[in-house]
Scaffold this active site. Structure first.
Site, mmCIF file in Angstrom:
data_model
loop_
_atom_site.group_PDB
_atom_site.id
_atom_site.type_symbol
_atom_site.label_atom_id
_atom_site.label_comp_id
_atom_site.label_asym_id
_atom_site.label_seq_id
_atom_site.Cartn_x
_atom_site.Cartn_y
_atom_site.Cartn_z
ATOM 1 N N LYS A 94 73.528 -23.427 -12.424
ATOM 2 C CA LYS A 94 73.489 -22.180 -13.397
ATOM 3 C C LYS A 94 72.689 -21.295 -12.865
ATOM 4 C CE LYS A 94 75.024 -20.667 -17.285
ATOM 5 N NZ LYS A 94 75.537 -19.688 -16.502
ATOM 6 N N GLN A 115 65.357 -20.115 -10.109
ATOM 7 C CA GLN A 115 66.021 -20.506 -11.307
ATOM 8 C C GLN A 115 66.114 -22.138 -11.671
ATOM 9 O OE1 GLN A 115 68.747 -17.868 -12.184
ATOM 10 N NE2 GLN A 115 68.718 -18.863 -13.948
ATOM 11 N N LYS A 118 63.063 -22.398 -13.774
ATOM 12 C CA LYS A 118 63.313 -21.475 -15.131
ATOM 13 C C LYS A 118 64.139 -22.278 -15.716
ATOM 14 C CE LYS A 118 64.558 -17.348 -14.323
ATOM 15 N NZ LYS A 118 65.215 -15.881 -13.995
ATOM 16 N N LYS A 130 72.504 -19.651 -7.776
ATOM 17 C CA LYS A 130 72.677 -18.264 -8.009
ATOM 18 C C LYS A 130 73.729 -17.523 -6.752
ATOM 19 C CE LYS A 130 70.747 -14.667 -9.860
ATOM 20 N NZ LYS A 130 70.089 -14.461 -11.278
ATOM 21 N N GLY A 169 76.001 -12.985 -15.246
ATOM 22 C CA GLY A 169 75.441 -12.007 -14.799
ATOM 23 C C GLY A 169 74.063 -11.808 -14.207
ATOM 24 N N ASP A 170 74.056 -10.646 -13.692
ATOM 25 C CA ASP A 170 72.766 -10.197 -13.100
ATOM 26 C C ASP A 170 72.867 -8.563 -12.824
ATOM 27 O OD1 ASP A 170 69.845 -11.548 -11.958
ATOM 28 O OD2 ASP A 170 70.509 -10.278 -10.541
ATOM 29 N N THR A 214 67.898 -11.898 -22.665
ATOM 30 C CA THR A 214 67.207 -11.670 -21.538
ATOM 31 C C THR A 214 65.828 -10.614 -22.153
ATOM 32 O OG1 THR A 214 68.600 -12.261 -19.780
ATOM 33 C CG2 THR A 214 66.503 -11.611 -19.315
ATOM 34 N N SER A 381 72.711 -18.645 -22.184
ATOM 35 C CA SER A 381 73.948 -19.030 -21.591
ATOM 36 C C SER A 381 74.318 -20.310 -21.851
ATOM 37 C CB SER A 381 73.768 -18.822 -19.965
ATOM 38 O OG SER A 381 74.159 -17.196 -19.706
#
Ligand code: NDP
Length: 449
Positions: A94, A115, A118, A130, A169-170, A214, A381
């Site tokens: 993810k 990630q 996290k 990612k 998204g990012d 976020t 998410s």
């Protein structure tokens, strides 16, 4: 890098350098985690025996592919895209997709590596991954963005799925891009698989509060750091870098909690509005019109636009870096501390350089690293995935409350771990060690895979 590693960890780090040449951001992210793992290996020697750290530093799978597409004039462009499926010990991979011309494998690997920890911190069943592309969306028409997203998904679809890998998204990827990618996925697979992407539109499987998550989460985390020291956001002067998705909703929540955000930025310049930034104007410029931040002065003639320069020279109580990696260096950190800043929380991933972090830690100001402070996005998410799996749709208030509770829990577990390992209030150690132990235990249970 600032801190020295103990001998065992230094050998692991040297191996990472050797195996991944030229990937500076990835090296930096690995070093920062290894710096905090010495005491963990003393307490849990089995992790060293099972080579858990060496395995965590090697992605399970790395995919690199060509994305050809045609612009509105018919000219053909070729971009490169990546998906790094880093670690699936806790759940499907993810992590977001980033579209920015600076993207290369080293950036995607640093983001994927961060990630893992996290996602573990959120307590939700998600692994780390990612992706992204060196495609530059700036100045492209809607149709060009659509053709690019469709071409990218024509390859990516075979690698993802709700139980495999779930992108979001990012930088450069928001609701519009997720929509185009989902449409192409659905068309190719003939499956309405809502759980394959998160950050979807609210009418077709998206979660309320995901857009805000976020930025909101970063401010919830900041508030918890302040509360732990008997303080609050009320009346604080705040500076936020960036003016994208994370920055806008960090500004919104900071205002809601009684703080005043006086400056934000984009890659061209800085807006300073001593009255407090006007959120409606920012949303109109960035979300609706998709213009540059300098347009803010059309809404507020008394606001100041500064071309270039460092946003961190503006005196503030709280600094929230919400733009990109390594945007806050040692000089910026020194200036912030000298100007009386008491807290820094990262909405962006790895925005502070190792030298900058060392300055915050020496000055003993509150410092919340991105792994903990911006985990609200991926947590929400995962809540979107839960709603998709149960074909349910939660209210904004309920989802926001879940997000807030998750951020409170992340703060608590980071704080408690920092105290347990003799470094109370060191959230870098707290976040790395809490996340690492969760992933390491799961990997150990699953054998040598
Ligand atoms: P957006 O694309 O919405 O906004 C990015 C903002 O940062 C823009 O204002 C952009 O300015 C600025 N920016 C980007 N690159 C640079 C650069 N090289 N130098 C200066 N400014 C730059 O992205 P997001 O808000 O989604 O992401 C911001 C950060 O938050 C990233 O680090 C991302 O990894 C992190 N993050 C995002 C999450 C999410 O849910 N979206 C979740 C967790 C972390 P300009 O328009 O001029 O390029």
């Amino acid at each position: 890098m600032t801190a020295r590693l103990d001998e065992k960890l230094e050998l692991i780090y040297q191996d990472v350098l050797h195996r991944n040449p030229g990937e500076n951001e990835f090296h930096q992210a690995v070093h920062e985690v290894l710096e905090t793992l010495g005491p963990v290996l003393v307490k849990y020697p089995e992790f060293a025996e099972k080579k858990i750290i060496q395995r965590i530093c090697e992605p399970e799978r790395q995919i690199i592919f060509r994305v050809p597409w045609q612009d509105d004039k018919g000219e053909i462009h070729i971009n490169r895209a990546f998906r790094v499926e880093f670690n699936s010990a806790l759940g499907p991979y993810k992590g977001g997709m980033r579209f920015h011309p600076s993207v290369y494998l080293g950036i995607i690997k640093f983001l994927g590596f961060e990630q893992i920890f996290k996602n573990a911190l959120t307590g939700l069943p998600i692994g780390g991954g990612k992706g992204g592309s060196d495609f530059d969306p700036k100045g492209r028409s809607d149709d060009e963005i659509m053709r690019f997203c469709q071409s990218l998904m024509t390859e990516l679809y075979r690698h993802i799925g709700e139980y495999t890998d779930v992108p979001a998204g990012d930088i450069g990827v928001g609701g519009r891009e997720i929509g185009y990618m989902f449409g192409q996925y659905k068309r190719i697979t003939n499956r309405y698989e809502s759980g394959v992407l998160t950050g979807k539109g609210l009418d077709w499987g998206g979660s309320r509060a995901r857009t805000e998550a976020t930025g909101y989460g970063t401010v919830f985390f900041t508030h918890e750091m302040l509360k732990a020291r008997g303080d609050s956001m009320e009346g604080k002067k705040v500076v936020v870098s960036g003016s994208g998705n994370v920055a806008i909703y960090a500004i919104a929540k900071a205002h809601e909690l009684g703080a005043k955000v006086i400056a934000c930025s984009d890659s061209s310049g800085i807006i300073v509005d001593e009255k407090g930034l006007d959120l409606a104007a920012l949303k109109q410029i960035k979300e609706v019109d998709r213009r540059r931040l300098s347009a803010y002065t059309e809404f507020h003639k008394d606001a100041k636009y500064v071309k270039g320069g460092s946003i961190w020279s503006i005196p503030c109580d709280i600094a929230l870096p919400c733009a990109t990696q390594n945007e806050l260096n040692a000089n910026d950190a020194k200036t912030l501390v000298e100007n009386g800043c008491i807290a820094v929380a990262e909405g962006a991933n790895m925005p502070t350089t190792p030298e900058g972090i060392a300055i915050f830690q020496q000055a003993k100001i509150m410092y919340g690293p991105g792994k903990a402070a911006n985990a609200g996005g991926v947590a929400t998410s995962a809540l979107e995935m839960q709603q998709n799996a149960s074909r349910d749709s939660w209210s904004f208030d309920y989802t926001q409350k879940r997000l807030e509770d998750i951020m409170i829990d992340i703060h608590k577990s980071c704080y408690e771990t920092s105290a347990e390992f003799g470094s109370e209030g060191n959230y870098v150690l707290g976040a790395n060690v809490t996340g690492f132990i969760k992933v390491a235990r799961a990997m150990q249970s699953m054998g040598v895979i």
